[in-house]
Scaffold this motif. Structure first.
Motif, PDB file in Angstrom:
ATOM      1  N   ARG A   1      -3.333  10.125 -42.082  1.00 37.39           N
ATOM      2  CA  ARG A   1      -2.269   9.967 -42.068  1.00 37.39           C
ATOM      3  C   ARG A   1      -2.487   8.761 -43.298  1.00 37.39           C
ATOM      4  O   ARG A   1      -0.599   9.082 -43.280  1.00 37.39           O
ATOM      5  CB  ARG A   1      -2.667   9.041 -40.507  1.00 37.39           C
ATOM      6  N   THR A   2      -3.172   7.650 -43.299  1.00 35.50           N
ATOM      7  CA  THR A   2      -1.667   7.190 -44.627  1.00 35.50           C
ATOM      8  C   THR A   2      -2.639   7.932 -46.158  1.00 35.50           C
ATOM      9  O   THR A   2      -1.585   7.696 -46.898  1.00 35.50           O
ATOM     10  CB  THR A   2      -4.030   6.065 -44.925  1.00 35.50           C
TER      11      THR A   2
ATOM     12  N   ASN B   1      -9.810  -0.767 -36.007  1.00 38.58           N
ATOM     13  CA  ASN B   1      -9.955  -0.244 -34.654  1.00 38.58           C
ATOM     14  C   ASN B   1      -8.745   1.017 -34.966  1.00 38.58           C
ATOM     15  O   ASN B   1      -8.680   1.720 -34.287  1.00 38.58           O
ATOM     16  CB  ASN B   1      -8.937  -0.335 -33.656  1.00 38.58           C
TER      17      ASN B   1
ATOM     18  N   PHE C   1       3.449  11.376 -39.340  1.00 34.11           N
ATOM     19  CA  PHE C   1       4.610  10.682 -38.948  1.00 34.11           C
ATOM     20  C   PHE C   1       4.975   9.939 -40.754  1.00 34.11           C
ATOM     21  O   PHE C   1       5.932   9.663 -40.394  1.00 34.11           O
ATOM     22  CB  PHE C   1       3.181   8.857 -38.120  1.00 34.11           C
ATOM     23  N   GLY C   2       4.148   9.241 -41.287  1.00 38.53           N
ATOM     24  CA  GLY C   2       4.875   8.584 -42.308  1.00 38.53           C
ATOM     25  C   GLY C   2       6.033   9.861 -42.843  1.00 38.53           C
ATOM     26  O   GLY C   2       6.733   9.288 -43.609  1.00 38.53           O
TER      27      GLY C   2
ATOM     28  N   PHE D   1      -6.781   0.705 -40.381  1.00 40.74           N
ATOM     29  CA  PHE D   1      -7.412  -0.798 -39.865  1.00 40.74           C
ATOM     30  C   PHE D   1      -8.589   0.337 -39.085  1.00 40.74           C
ATOM     31  O   PHE D   1      -9.425   1.302 -38.942  1.00 40.74           O
ATOM     32  CB  PHE D   1      -6.030   0.027 -38.411  1.00 40.74           C
TER      33      PHE D   1
ATOM     34  N   ALA E   1      -6.479   2.252 -34.838  1.00 43.79           N
ATOM     35  CA  ALA E   1      -4.219   2.168 -34.459  1.00 43.79           C
ATOM     36  C   ALA E   1      -3.830   3.189 -34.517  1.00 43.79           C
ATOM     37  O   ALA E   1      -3.190   3.628 -35.464  1.00 43.79           O
ATOM     38  CB  ALA E   1      -4.298   1.457 -35.622  1.00 43.79           C
ATOM     39  N   LEU E   2      -4.693   4.402 -34.101  1.00 44.90           N
ATOM     40  CA  LEU E   2      -3.793   5.576 -34.255  1.00 44.90           C
ATOM     41  C   LEU E   2      -2.741   5.682 -33.111  1.00 44.90           C
ATOM     42  O   LEU E   2      -2.647   4.807 -31.908  1.00 44.90           O
ATOM     43  CB  LEU E   2      -4.393   7.041 -33.249  1.00 44.90           C
ATOM     44  N   PHE E   3      -1.788   6.718 -33.184  1.00 47.97           N
ATOM     45  CA  PHE E   3      -0.525   5.932 -31.801  1.00 47.97           C
ATOM     46  C   PHE E   3      -0.956   7.644 -31.466  1.00 47.97           C
ATOM     47  O   PHE E   3      -1.299   8.317 -31.091  1.00 47.97           O
ATOM     48  CB  PHE E   3       1.094   6.926 -32.928  1.00 47.97           C
ATOM     49  N   PRO E   4      -1.148   5.536 -30.372  1.00 45.33           N
ATOM     50  CA  PRO E   4      -1.307   7.436 -28.636  1.00 45.33           C
ATOM     51  C   PRO E   4      -0.871   8.375 -28.056  1.00 45.33           C
ATOM     52  O   PRO E   4      -1.450   8.746 -27.044  1.00 45.33           O
ATOM     53  CB  PRO E   4      -1.485   5.463 -27.763  1.00 45.33           C
ATOM     54  N   HIS E   5       0.583   7.520 -28.746  1.00 47.61           N
ATOM     55  CA  HIS E   5       1.233   9.568 -27.503  1.00 47.61           C
ATOM     56  C   HIS E   5       1.553  10.413 -28.207  1.00 47.61           C
ATOM     57  O   HIS E   5       1.601  11.306 -28.113  1.00 47.61           O
ATOM     58  CB  HIS E   5       2.705   8.452 -27.473  1.00 47.61           C
ATOM     59  N   LEU E   6       0.970  10.554 -29.130  1.00 45.86           N
ATOM     60  CA  LEU E   6       1.472  11.617 -30.878  1.00 45.86           C
ATOM     61  C   LEU E   6      -0.211  12.295 -31.007  1.00 45.86           C
ATOM     62  O   LEU E   6      -1.291  11.708 -30.832  1.00 45.86           O
ATOM     63  CB  LEU E   6       1.211  11.235 -31.753  1.00 45.86           C
TER      64      LEU E   6
END
Lengths: 299, 357
Positions: free
Chosen positions: B151-152, B84, B99-100, B82, B86-91
């Motif tokens: 991450r991707t 911006n 994650f994936g 993305f 779009a990282l997971f802010p709580h991880l």
């Protein structure tokens, strides 16, 4: 020359900063004064009065533990404490169960901001009527010949009216859940609305299905909303007396009801004891809830 | 090279707006493809349709041999980076990357040791070693970009879509990430589809460049072809290196507001006729200078110039008020000084002009 000028400038700036922070402190004065006069002082007074000596007709400022001992040895008062805790836990769970899905719908699945606001305002509509009317309106709804029983009997699901619906613990729980649910929906919907939609898309793109995304992304990110909502609901339910008085037929006695009765019969020391116990209970609940999530970090 | 992604006649509308108007497209496997388009041309929509976030109204999308038109995004195995991030802010950085692997619905990795090995390999590939435990709020923009990419990539997608991935970075970092993105792609051996609004970025990064114009693919080709042989005036305009004159074909040249402009060869077919000359093919001379037979000359008033280090861009105002830009590279000559408000002759060779008719 230039150097001195610069230092001078810095000095004046520092002085200005200092005096301005001194000035800004005055902004706190009304709030602090208000809290001292009308919160801290009454709390201290309540604690003090709880140790006064209570006789049948009057109260004397002679310190004694009698009221406290009476409170913790009486089945009535301990029972009221237990009922308060039980009803609080059930109502808290019920508001989460009813409120979270509603908040999830409003905060996450309604993309249109105007519609979101409209739906949240709809949640608040019950508050446009007075508290008493809202509580009393449950009687024709839940009563033996009330709407629910009549409908159920008409369509033949039951043959005898369900009596437990009104003037029972159940009716108190139903009434409280209905009234306080909105305080749970609001904060949760707010937190869910703040989740960047691309974060959820990213999780989808990385291969996660809906429930997995809900558990790993949506739920953790909405926890601060749940905690804030739980604080609202807890503080209000723990201090409740009107709903239980109106819907339980005096069968359910909460600490709030005890205080009202004691004050009514001028037993100020007992009322103060119950008040102190209730305040400590609320403080402990709020402190425990704040432990769950670091609100300062999340908000 | 086989095609990894094939779109045929893909249509997407928002109300009355046709965001994608019959897109036909075939992307080769294992290559870097850049997609250039002005804002509003539908490039983000195209990516979102390919990723599966938006269903198309018509057409089919085939991905590695399968029809995925109606497959939900989490079953497509197409990565999306993305704009911006779009990282997971709580991880943490580590958990974002893991994650994936852990949470995907299709074939999740359940062995924690294997997850750990893959995540650590990816962290070292993108150069994030030492930052595993950091919160995503405690890292810089370039590092966030790397986390988003890692991450991707760690899920081993067959294709990665990047939505203006360098847009949120400062100029310095952008240049560095360009070569890094290319390098990471080569090591992973998957196709990257990189969307950008910057013509320099598109030309520099793409093995293949796609130009999107008004919801359609206007041109597809390698950087050199796109730059030197844009197939329509619109493409030439996005490239931001052509002066364009509108007008129509006439006897012995192309008739414009500047008079008859000569050219050589056959005009290219295009819906809106135009005459194009590249900024750096124009020579600035004193007004009234002689013209040789193979040259075209017009006159303009000098307005201002912009020094960019390796070149000087000079701006002239033509008689009809149009701005004409000339780029002089400084590798061969010293910058010339032009006087504001003075008239100069602007000349170029007939053979350098591109004509669309």
């Amino acid at each position: 020359m230039t150097m001195t000028a610069v230092t001078e400038e810095i000095k004046t700036e520092k002085a200005a900063a200092k005096s301005s922070s001194g000035k800004t402190l005055w902004l706190l004065a009304p709030g602090v004064l208000w809290m001292l006069l009308f919160l801290v002082l009454p709390l201290a007074m309540m604690l003090y009065v709880s140790f006064w000596t209570q006789t049948t007709f009057k109260i004397e400022p002679t310190l004694t533990l009698k009221s406290w001992i009476t409170f913790f040895t009486s089945d009535t008062y301990l029972g009221a404490l237990w009922t308060t805790v039980r009803i609080w836990l059930i109502v808290l769970a019920a508001t989460v169960v009813v409120g979270y899905p509603a908040a999830l719908f409003v905060g996450l699945f309604v993309k249109n901001k105007t519609l979101q606001t409209v739906l949240l305002v709809l949640c608040v509509i019950p508050f446009w009527t007075s508290f008493l009317i809202r509580v009393l309106a449950w009687r024709p709804m839940l009563g033996k010949e009330g709407a629910i029983n009549m409908i159920l009997m008409k369509i033949g699901i039951i043959s005898q009216p369900i009596e437990v619906l009104l003037f029972s613990e159940l009716s108190v729980i139903i009434g409280m859940t209905q009234i306080y649910c909105v305080f749970m929906v609001g904060p949760i919907a707010f937190m869910l609305g703040r989740i960047d939609p691309s974060i959820i898309e990213a999780a989808k793109d990385l291969g996660a299905g809906f429930w997995r995304i809900f558990r790993t992304i949506i739920l953790p990110l909405s926890m601060p909303g749940v905690v804030v909502g739980a604080i609202f609901v807890s503080v209000m339910v723990l201090g409740e007396f009107a709903t239980s008085a109106a819907l339980s037929g005096r069968k359910v006695n909460l600490l709030g009801n005890i205080i009202v009765t004691q004050v009514g019969s001028l037993k100020w020391a007992f009322a103060a004891v119950a008040g102190v116990v209730l305040t400590i209970l609320m403080g402990a609940v709020v402190a425990a809830l704040l432990r769950v999530v670091d609100l300062r970090k999340e908000l | 090279m086989s095609a990894v992604l094939q779109l045929s006649n893909v249509v997407k509308t928002y109300g009355d707006l046709r965001a994608l108007d019959g897109i036909d497209l075939s992307l080769p496997d294992d290559s870097y493809v850049s997609l250039l388009g002005p804002s509003g041309s539908g490039k983000t929509t195209l990516l979102r349709v390919i990723a599966g976030f938006e269903p198309p109204e018509g057409g089919t999308i085939r991905f590695s041999g399968k029809d995925v038109t109606n497959t939900p995004p989490h079953e497509r195995n197409i990565g999306f980076v993305f704009q911006n991030f779009a990282l997971f802010p709580h991880l943490s950085v580590y958990d974002n990357i893991a994650f994936g692997l852990v949470n995907r619905a299709v074939d999740p990795v359940t062995d924690p040791k294997l997850v750990d090995r893959k995540v650590r390999d990816m962290i070292s590939l993108v150069g994030l070693t030492g930052l595993e435990g950091r919160a995503t709020t405690q890292i810089s923009g370039g590092q966030k970009q790397r986390v988003a990419l890692a991450r991707t990539l760690v899920t081993e997608p067959q294709m990665v879509l990047l939505d203006e991935p360098l847009g949120a970075l400062d100029a310095n970092l952008r240049a560095r990430m360009r070569s890094e993105l290319r390098m990471i792609r080569e090591r992973c051996g998957v196709t990257f589809l990189h969307v950008t609004g910057s013509e320099t970025e598109a030309l520099a990064m793409g093995d293949t460049v796609l130009v999107l114009d008004r919801a359609r693919i206007a041109q597809q080709g390698d950087s050199d072809t796109i730059y030197n042989r844009p197939c329509s005036p619109a493409v030439a305009r996005f490239l931001n290196c052509y002066n364009l004159f509108s007008g129509k074909m006439a006897d012995g040249g192309f008739a414009t507001a500047q008079g008859l402009l000569g050219f050589q060869g056959q005009p290219q077919r295009a819906a809106d006729p135009a005459y194009a000359i590249r900024y750096d093919r124009v020579d600035i001379r004193p007004a009234g200078a002689a013209v040789t037979g193979d040259e075209v000359q017009i006159e303009g008033t000098f307005i201002a110039s912009e020094y960019t280090g390796s070149a000087v861009n000079a701006f002239f105002s033509l008689d009809d008020g149009k701005v004409f830009e000339v780029e002089a590279h400084l590798s061969h000559r010293a910058p010339e000084n032009h006087e504001p408000h003075r008239r100069y002759a602007l000349a170029w060779k007939r053979e350098d002009a591109l004509v669309f008719a």
